[in-house]
Design a protein around this motif. Sequence first.
Motif, PDB file in Angstrom:
ATOM      1  N   SER A  23       0.831  -1.197   0.000  1.00  0.00           N
ATOM      2  CA  SER A  23       0.000   0.000   0.000  1.00  0.00           C
ATOM      3  C   SER A  23       0.865   1.246   0.000  1.00  0.00           C
ATOM      4  O   SER A  23       1.909   1.294   0.615  1.00  0.00           O
ATOM      5  CB  SER A  23      -0.896   0.011   1.235  1.00  0.00           C
ATOM      6  OG  SER A  23      -1.512   1.261   1.376  1.00  0.00           O
ATOM      7  N   ARG A  24       0.403   2.255  -0.727  1.00  0.00           N
ATOM      8  CA  ARG A  24       1.103   3.530  -0.733  1.00  0.00           C
ATOM      9  C   ARG A  24       0.275   4.609  -0.058  1.00  0.00           C
ATOM     10  O   ARG A  24       0.589   5.776  -0.131  1.00  0.00           O
ATOM     11  CB  ARG A  24       1.381   3.963  -2.176  1.00  0.00           C
ATOM     12  CG  ARG A  24       2.142   2.927  -2.979  1.00  0.00           C
ATOM     13  CD  ARG A  24       2.284   3.391  -4.398  1.00  0.00           C
ATOM     14  NE  ARG A  24       2.776   2.301  -5.238  1.00  0.00           N
ATOM     15  CZ  ARG A  24       2.843   2.383  -6.549  1.00  0.00           C
ATOM     16  NH1 ARG A  24       2.478   3.482  -7.154  1.00  0.00           N
ATOM     17  NH2 ARG A  24       3.292   1.381  -7.255  1.00  0.00           N
ATOM     18  N   THR A  54      -7.004   2.895  -6.122  1.00  0.00           N
ATOM     19  CA  THR A  54      -6.226   2.774  -7.342  1.00  0.00           C
ATOM     20  C   THR A  54      -6.445   1.396  -7.931  1.00  0.00           C
ATOM     21  O   THR A  54      -6.557   0.429  -7.199  1.00  0.00           O
ATOM     22  CB  THR A  54      -4.720   2.960  -7.058  1.00  0.00           C
ATOM     23  OG1 THR A  54      -4.521   4.212  -6.427  1.00  0.00           O
ATOM     24  CG2 THR A  54      -3.929   2.919  -8.355  1.00  0.00           C
ATOM     25  N   SER A  56      -4.847  -1.449 -10.745  1.00  0.00           N
ATOM     26  CA  SER A  56      -3.704  -1.774 -11.591  1.00  0.00           C
ATOM     27  C   SER A  56      -3.865  -3.164 -12.166  1.00  0.00           C
ATOM     28  O   SER A  56      -4.616  -3.971 -11.635  1.00  0.00           O
ATOM     29  CB  SER A  56      -2.395  -1.668 -10.806  1.00  0.00           C
ATOM     30  OG  SER A  56      -2.381  -2.592  -9.747  1.00  0.00           O
ATOM     31  N   ARG A 237      -1.475   0.673 -18.083  1.00  0.00           N
ATOM     32  CA  ARG A 237      -2.022   2.007 -17.777  1.00  0.00           C
ATOM     33  C   ARG A 237      -2.935   2.470 -18.899  1.00  0.00           C
ATOM     34  O   ARG A 237      -3.997   3.045 -18.652  1.00  0.00           O
ATOM     35  CB  ARG A 237      -0.885   3.019 -17.570  1.00  0.00           C
ATOM     36  CG  ARG A 237      -0.126   2.849 -16.273  1.00  0.00           C
ATOM     37  CD  ARG A 237       0.680   4.090 -15.937  1.00  0.00           C
ATOM     38  NE  ARG A 237       1.724   4.404 -16.901  1.00  0.00           N
ATOM     39  CZ  ARG A 237       2.957   3.914 -16.861  1.00  0.00           C
ATOM     40  NH1 ARG A 237       3.301   3.044 -15.916  1.00  0.00           N
ATOM     41  NH2 ARG A 237       3.852   4.275 -17.759  1.00  0.00           N
ATOM     42  N   THR A 275      -8.161   8.487  -6.011  1.00  0.00           N
ATOM     43  CA  THR A 275      -7.164   7.460  -6.228  1.00  0.00           C
ATOM     44  C   THR A 275      -5.817   7.863  -5.645  1.00  0.00           C
ATOM     45  O   THR A 275      -5.604   8.995  -5.237  1.00  0.00           O
ATOM     46  CB  THR A 275      -6.956   7.227  -7.735  1.00  0.00           C
ATOM     47  OG1 THR A 275      -6.368   8.410  -8.291  1.00  0.00           O
ATOM     48  CG2 THR A 275      -8.262   6.938  -8.448  1.00  0.00           C
ATOM     49  N   SER A 276      -4.916   6.920  -5.662  1.00  0.00           N
ATOM     50  CA  SER A 276      -3.505   7.211  -5.409  1.00  0.00           C
ATOM     51  C   SER A 276      -2.753   6.916  -6.697  1.00  0.00           C
ATOM     52  O   SER A 276      -3.272   6.274  -7.614  1.00  0.00           O
ATOM     53  CB  SER A 276      -2.964   6.357  -4.267  1.00  0.00           C
ATOM     54  OG  SER A 276      -2.964   4.997  -4.627  1.00  0.00           O
ATOM     55  N   ASP A 277      -1.525   7.375  -6.787  1.00  0.00           N
ATOM     56  CA  ASP A 277      -0.713   7.090  -7.965  1.00  0.00           C
ATOM     57  C   ASP A 277      -0.437   5.589  -8.062  1.00  0.00           C
ATOM     58  O   ASP A 277      -0.261   4.909  -7.059  1.00  0.00           O
ATOM     59  CB  ASP A 277       0.614   7.841  -7.892  1.00  0.00           C
ATOM     60  CG  ASP A 277       0.436   9.353  -7.973  1.00  0.00           C
ATOM     61  OD1 ASP A 277      -0.637   9.805  -8.420  1.00  0.00           O
ATOM     62  OD2 ASP A 277       1.368  10.075  -7.588  1.00  0.00           O
ATOM     63  N   SER A 278      -0.400   5.079  -9.283  1.00  0.00           N
ATOM     64  CA  SER A 278      -0.186   3.658  -9.515  1.00  0.00           C
ATOM     65  C   SER A 278       0.674   3.455 -10.754  1.00  0.00           C
ATOM     66  O   SER A 278       0.425   4.076 -11.788  1.00  0.00           O
ATOM     67  CB  SER A 278      -1.528   2.945  -9.705  1.00  0.00           C
ATOM     68  OG  SER A 278      -1.348   1.652 -10.256  1.00  0.00           O
ATOM     69  N   GLU A 279       1.673   2.593 -10.656  1.00  0.00           N
ATOM     70  CA  GLU A 279       2.528   2.309 -11.806  1.00  0.00           C
ATOM     71  C   GLU A 279       1.759   1.659 -12.940  1.00  0.00           C
ATOM     72  O   GLU A 279       2.102   1.821 -14.106  1.00  0.00           O
ATOM     73  CB  GLU A 279       3.687   1.403 -11.390  1.00  0.00           C
ATOM     74  CG  GLU A 279       4.711   2.089 -10.495  1.00  0.00           C
ATOM     75  CD  GLU A 279       5.847   1.162 -10.103  1.00  0.00           C
ATOM     76  OE1 GLU A 279       5.718  -0.057 -10.368  1.00  0.00           O
ATOM     77  OE2 GLU A 279       6.837   1.657  -9.548  1.00  0.00           O
ATOM     78  N   THR A 280       0.723   0.904 -12.603  1.00  0.00           N
ATOM     79  CA  THR A 280      -0.031   0.192 -13.633  1.00  0.00           C
ATOM     80  C   THR A 280      -1.345   0.856 -14.011  1.00  0.00           C
ATOM     81  O   THR A 280      -1.952   0.469 -15.008  1.00  0.00           O
ATOM     82  CB  THR A 280      -0.316  -1.250 -13.184  1.00  0.00           C
ATOM     83  OG1 THR A 280      -0.929  -1.227 -11.897  1.00  0.00           O
ATOM     84  CG2 THR A 280       0.961  -2.056 -13.147  1.00  0.00           C
ATOM     85  N   HIS A 281      -1.801   1.827 -13.232  1.00  0.00           N
ATOM     86  CA  HIS A 281      -3.045   2.503 -13.593  1.00  0.00           C
ATOM     87  C   HIS A 281      -2.925   4.006 -13.732  1.00  0.00           C
ATOM     88  O   HIS A 281      -3.898   4.663 -14.044  1.00  0.00           O
ATOM     89  CB  HIS A 281      -4.155   2.167 -12.599  1.00  0.00           C
ATOM     90  CG  HIS A 281      -4.807   0.859 -12.921  1.00  0.00           C
ATOM     91  ND1 HIS A 281      -4.093  -0.310 -12.986  1.00  0.00           N
ATOM     92  CD2 HIS A 281      -6.076   0.534 -13.225  1.00  0.00           C
ATOM     93  CE1 HIS A 281      -4.910  -1.307 -13.292  1.00  0.00           C
ATOM     94  NE2 HIS A 281      -6.118  -0.822 -13.456  1.00  0.00           N
TER      95      HIS A 281
END
Length: 314
Positions: A23-24, A54, A56, A237, A275-281
Amino acid sequence: MTVSDPPPGDPYRPAWMPERPPSRLGTGSKVIIGVFAVALFFVAAVVVTPGARTISGQALEAPGAAAEAKAQRSEGSGSKKAEKVIELASNPLLGKDVRLTDVTCELPELGRSDAELTAFYEAQISCLDDAWHPALRQVGEPTSKALLQVKIPQVSRCGDAPDSKKALAYYCPGDSTIYAPREWMLEAVGVNKGSHLATIAHEYGHHVQNESGILNAASQQMTSDDESSPEDQERVRRIELQANCFGALFIAASAGRGDISASTANAAIADYGNTSDSETHGSRKHQLSWARAGSEEKNTAACDTWSAPASEVT
């Protein structure tokens, strides 16, 4: 609907499942994972906190997908048959003159029981069909109905179901079903109407990607089994940001009519930014910006994440 165990070697059932991502979002956050599959397999994760989440994921083509698509194209030689087009940016669905039909959705009151949630979601899915099917027919692509489950099965055509700590809602193209388990949805968003509308519209966006052939085309380009490469993460993404945009197209097509007021529609669009930032979304900024693109431009070309520069899908 009853879904039986997939047989040994079933291409819809993955041989692996992703580990729970960290979790971030700080203390108290929950990580939620869903699964998508068709003639390909797609996994998505949703991080949920009060007011933030988020999604992903990953896509991989399953064995036999290309042959199945070819067989579908060869059927009905005597007349033009609706068929998937295995293309991304050049998919006819993303043509500049393709728009959703404005719809007036009649939705029952949103409640907490299985029956109440089922009735609400099924009414929304019927309205989604009314909005999307003319656009798909316009470009000669299939219009199969999306099914619904508010109770999670142990297994589906996408394999083993995630547990209650790893899923909010997910779409399985293997059985064309949106799974939105009552307990998980209510725990995550309560009876916030805008959030429920946004979630189901997003999952239906994956159904549209499945029907059109976009998911198949994306899966053919995947290079890893765990979406670990930067290239695969960017592809995912683009898939998920497009699903946000497709969901917002429906929200815009139904806003201010029937049981979706303008204020509820605005809340649903805003929910894509919870949302939060996501590398995949994607970043929170882009998860919301692609939803706004759909809601403001009101045409499918606005959802062409595949032609967008990398800087717009970070």
